[in-house]
Design a protein around this motif. Structure first.
Motif, short mmCIF file in Angstrom:
data_model
loop_
_atom_site.label_atom_id
_atom_site.label_comp_id
_atom_site.label_asym_id
_atom_site.label_seq_id
_atom_site.Cartn_x
_atom_site.Cartn_y
_atom_site.Cartn_z
N ALA A 131 0.84 -1.21 0.00
CA ALA A 131 0.00 0.00 0.00
C ALA A 131 0.87 1.25 0.00
O ALA A 131 0.58 2.22 -0.72
N ALA A 132 1.95 1.25 0.78
CA ALA A 132 2.86 2.40 0.81
C ALA A 132 3.51 2.59 -0.55
O ALA A 132 3.66 3.73 -1.03
N LYS A 133 3.88 1.49 -1.18
CA LYS A 133 4.49 1.56 -2.51
C LYS A 133 3.51 2.14 -3.53
O LYS A 133 3.85 3.02 -4.31
N MET A 134 2.28 1.66 -3.49
CA MET A 134 1.26 2.16 -4.42
C MET A 134 0.99 3.64 -4.17
O MET A 134 0.82 4.42 -5.12
N ASP A 135 0.97 4.03 -2.90
CA ASP A 135 0.76 5.44 -2.56
C ASP A 135 1.88 6.30 -3.14
O ASP A 135 1.63 7.34 -3.73
N GLN A 136 3.11 5.82 -2.99
CA GLN A 136 4.26 6.56 -3.50
C GLN A 136 4.20 6.65 -5.03
O GLN A 136 4.45 7.72 -5.60
N VAL A 137 3.85 5.56 -5.69
CA VAL A 137 3.74 5.56 -7.15
C VAL A 137 2.64 6.51 -7.60
O VAL A 137 2.82 7.30 -8.53
N ASN A 138 1.50 6.46 -6.93
CA ASN A 138 0.39 7.34 -7.29
C ASN A 138 0.74 8.82 -7.10
O ASN A 138 0.39 9.66 -7.92
N ARG A 139 1.43 9.11 -6.01
CA ARG A 139 1.85 10.50 -5.77
C ARG A 139 2.82 10.96 -6.85
O ARG A 139 2.72 12.08 -7.36
N ALA A 140 3.76 10.09 -7.21
CA ALA A 140 4.74 10.44 -8.25
C ALA A 140 4.05 10.66 -9.58
O ALA A 140 4.37 11.61 -10.31
N LYS A 141 3.09 9.80 -9.90
CA LYS A 141 2.34 9.98 -11.16
C LYS A 141 1.56 11.29 -11.13
O LYS A 141 1.51 12.01 -12.13
N GLY A 142 0.96 11.60 -10.00
CA GLY A 142 0.22 12.86 -9.88
C GLY A 142 1.13 14.06 -10.05
O GLY A 142 0.78 15.02 -10.75
N GLU A 143 2.30 14.01 -9.44
CA GLU A 143 3.25 15.12 -9.58
C GLU A 143 3.73 15.23 -11.03
O GLU A 143 3.85 16.33 -11.56
N ALA A 144 3.99 14.08 -11.66
CA ALA A 144 4.44 14.10 -13.06
C ALA A 144 3.34 14.68 -13.96
O ALA A 144 3.63 15.48 -14.86
N ASP A 145 2.10 14.29 -13.71
CA ASP A 145 0.99 14.83 -14.50
C ASP A 145 0.87 16.35 -14.31
O ASP A 145 0.62 17.09 -15.26
N ALA A 146 1.05 16.80 -13.07
CA ALA A 146 0.97 18.24 -12.79
C ALA A 146 2.09 18.99 -13.50
O ALA A 146 1.86 20.06 -14.08
N ILE A 147 3.29 18.43 -13.48
CA ILE A 147 4.42 19.06 -14.17
C ILE A 147 4.16 19.12 -15.66
O ILE A 147 4.39 20.15 -16.31
#
Length: 134
Positions: free
Chosen positions: A42-58
């Motif tokens: 779950a922590a790994k998925m959370d980290q991946v999702n946050r990274a994807k969100g940040e990448a999408d925002a960038i």
């Protein structure tokens, strides 16, 4: 013989109880192990999702910047666009001097700081120099 059978039953009962306790301990350990694994996933998925969100925002920010630059380029090329750009550069030049003077203890002044027309013409000259060097 009856005592011997009774002793054997008690022995088997102790073995069964011991096996039951052992199996319960194994089940508890397996449950804890599974909880740690699931928590980690779950922590790994959370980290991946946050990274994807940040990448999408960038990426979205980069696209918006590119569109803005395109619009500014078009506006500059239109009739009067260069004059408007020169005016805006002059305004920003004056704003920067104001901010520098307000924020620090050191005051930066052009040679003829009291002459606003001179300040603006200096900013326009800088803009002209930059636009002709292209």
């Amino acid at each position: 013989m009856e005592k011997q059978a009774e002793a054997e039953r008690k022995k088997r009962a102790k073995v069964l109880i011991s096996e039951g306790q052992r199996q319960a301990s194994v089940n508890v350990a397996d449950g804890k192990k599974m909880a740690v694994i699931l928590e980690s996933e779950a922590a790994k998925m959370d980290q991946v999702n946050r990274a994807k969100g940040e990448a999408d925002a960038i990426f979205a920010n980069a696209q918006a910047t590119a569109r803005a630059i395109t619009e500014v380029s078009r506006a500059i090329l239109e009739n009067g666009g260069a004059d408007a750009t020169s005016l805006r550069v002059a305004e920003q030049y004056v704003e920067v001097f104001e901010k520098i003077n307000k924020s620090g203890t050191v005051m930066l002044l052009p040679q003829d700081a009291g002459d606003t027309v001179s300040l603006i013409s200096q900013a326009v000259a800088i803009h002209s120099e930059l636009s002709t060097s292209k």
